[in-house]
Design an enzyme around this catalytic site. Structure first.
Site, PDB file in Angstrom:
ATOM      1  N   TYR A  36      42.304  36.915  37.062  1.00  0.00           N
ATOM      2  CA  TYR A  36      42.313  37.904  38.027  1.00  0.00           C
ATOM      3  C   TYR A  36      42.782  39.183  37.380  1.00  0.00           C
ATOM      4  O   TYR A  36      43.489  39.385  36.511  1.00  0.00           O
ATOM      5  CB  TYR A  36      43.195  37.515  39.031  1.00  0.00           C
ATOM      6  CG  TYR A  36      42.851  36.458  39.896  1.00  0.00           C
ATOM      7  CD1 TYR A  36      42.183  36.478  40.964  1.00  0.00           C
ATOM      8  CD2 TYR A  36      43.475  35.032  39.333  1.00  0.00           C
ATOM      9  CE1 TYR A  36      41.826  35.454  41.541  1.00  0.00           C
ATOM     10  CE2 TYR A  36      42.682  33.974  40.255  1.00  0.00           C
ATOM     11  CZ  TYR A  36      42.105  34.124  41.207  1.00  0.00           C
ATOM     12  OH  TYR A  36      41.660  32.995  42.012  1.00  0.00           O
ATOM     13  N   ARG A  87      42.254  25.088  37.324  1.00  0.00           N
ATOM     14  CA  ARG A  87      41.544  25.150  38.684  1.00  0.00           C
ATOM     15  C   ARG A  87      40.224  25.187  38.441  1.00  0.00           C
ATOM     16  O   ARG A  87      39.721  25.781  37.489  1.00  0.00           O
ATOM     17  CB  ARG A  87      41.890  26.369  39.430  1.00  0.00           C
ATOM     18  CG  ARG A  87      43.713  26.411  39.565  1.00  0.00           C
ATOM     19  CD  ARG A  87      44.076  26.176  40.962  1.00  0.00           C
ATOM     20  NE  ARG A  87      42.975  25.461  41.790  1.00  0.00           N
ATOM     21  CZ  ARG A  87      42.588  25.893  42.895  1.00  0.00           C
ATOM     22  NH1 ARG A  87      42.788  27.161  43.428  1.00  0.00           N
ATOM     23  NH2 ARG A  87      41.716  25.105  43.691  1.00  0.00           N
TER      24      ARG A  87
END
Length: 257
Positions: free
Chosen positions: A126, A175
């Site tokens: 991110y 994830r």
């Protein structure tokens, strides 16, 4: 990594126990959950931080909205929906188009809804100062976009497929690739937040966030479908994902306190 090492095998056993308990509850006549359990043990931070106090009753919800954020049609531009066009160069990764509809519990389109997305880049990182994953940042990808649904409830985004990334829930925790979605309704307090996943991801069985949705059919509704007709020739691959805001076919969302 946690101080006391929790292995994937530990998490697998806990997820299996949660699924069995949910199945027994339904078999005994219990009603399906509206949201994943907030104290879902395999998702460690949820178990540690979920609300434990009674909800606060808002005596004047209209007054509450006067102090919340306001979004208008003029605040959203066509460029906001193309996450590949915000910088001077092309982002790295597999370019994709994600389209769908926002529907109410009766299957009717919900028009002029603000839909926002945020995601990791193609390397699984991110653009946020707290993300310390040692994957490369992409100077041409910020990872956030928004649009308004049209009169048929349709939304569309152009972006790149996000990569999977590690997180510190347990040892060797990863994830699956996903995109975060939020739909704002008619007021900020009505905001719904959820995640969209990609078909065939091998990390699905190992992810306690996705597996916290213990209903198999509801969990399947969080996975987008590849649709070749949505692919743009020589430009992007297409995925379709609808968001249903209520009823038995609702898209499961992150519960609010």
């Amino acid at each position: 990594m946690p101080d006391a090492v929790v292995t994937q095998a530990d998490i697998d056993r806990e997820m299996c126990a949660e699924r069995d308990a949910y199945a027994e509850r339904i078999a005994a006549g219990g009603t399906p959950r509206d949201h994943p359990a907030r104290d879902y043990l395999p998702y460690r931070s949820s178990a540690l931080r979920h609300p434990r106090q009674p909800l606060t009753v808002v005596q004047d919800p209209d007054a509450l909205e006067l102090h919340g954020p306001v979004f208008g049609v003029a605040d959203v531009t066509a460029l906001d929906a193309d996450l590949t066009a915000h910088h001077s160069g092309e982002p790295l990764g597999e370019r994709i188009t994600v389209q769908g509809r926002v529907l109410d519990r009766e299957g009717r389109p919900v028009a002029e809804q603000l839909v926002e997305i945020w995601q990791a880049n193609s390397a699984g990182r991110y653009a946020h100062r707290r993300d310390r994953h040692p994957a490369p940042l992409d100077p041409n990808f910020t990872g956030a976009g928004r649009c308004l649904t049209d009169d048929q409830g349709r939304y569309a985004f152009t972006t790149v497929k996000p990569g999977p990334y590690p997180w510190r829930n347990h040892a060797n925790a990863w994830r699956p690739a996903h995109i975060h979605f939020s739909v704002f309704g008619t007021a900020f307090a009505q905001r719904v937040v959820t995640q969209m996943y990609f078909p065939g991801d091998p990390l699905f069985p190992y992810d306690p966030i996705l597996q916290s949705v213990t209903d198999d059919a509801a969990r399947g509704r969080l996975v987008a479908a590849y649709e070749h007709g949505l692919s743009v020739p020589e430009f992007s691959l297409g995925y379709r994902w609808d968001i249903v805001l209520g009823g038995p076919a609702a898209t499961w969302a992150e519960g609010t306190p």
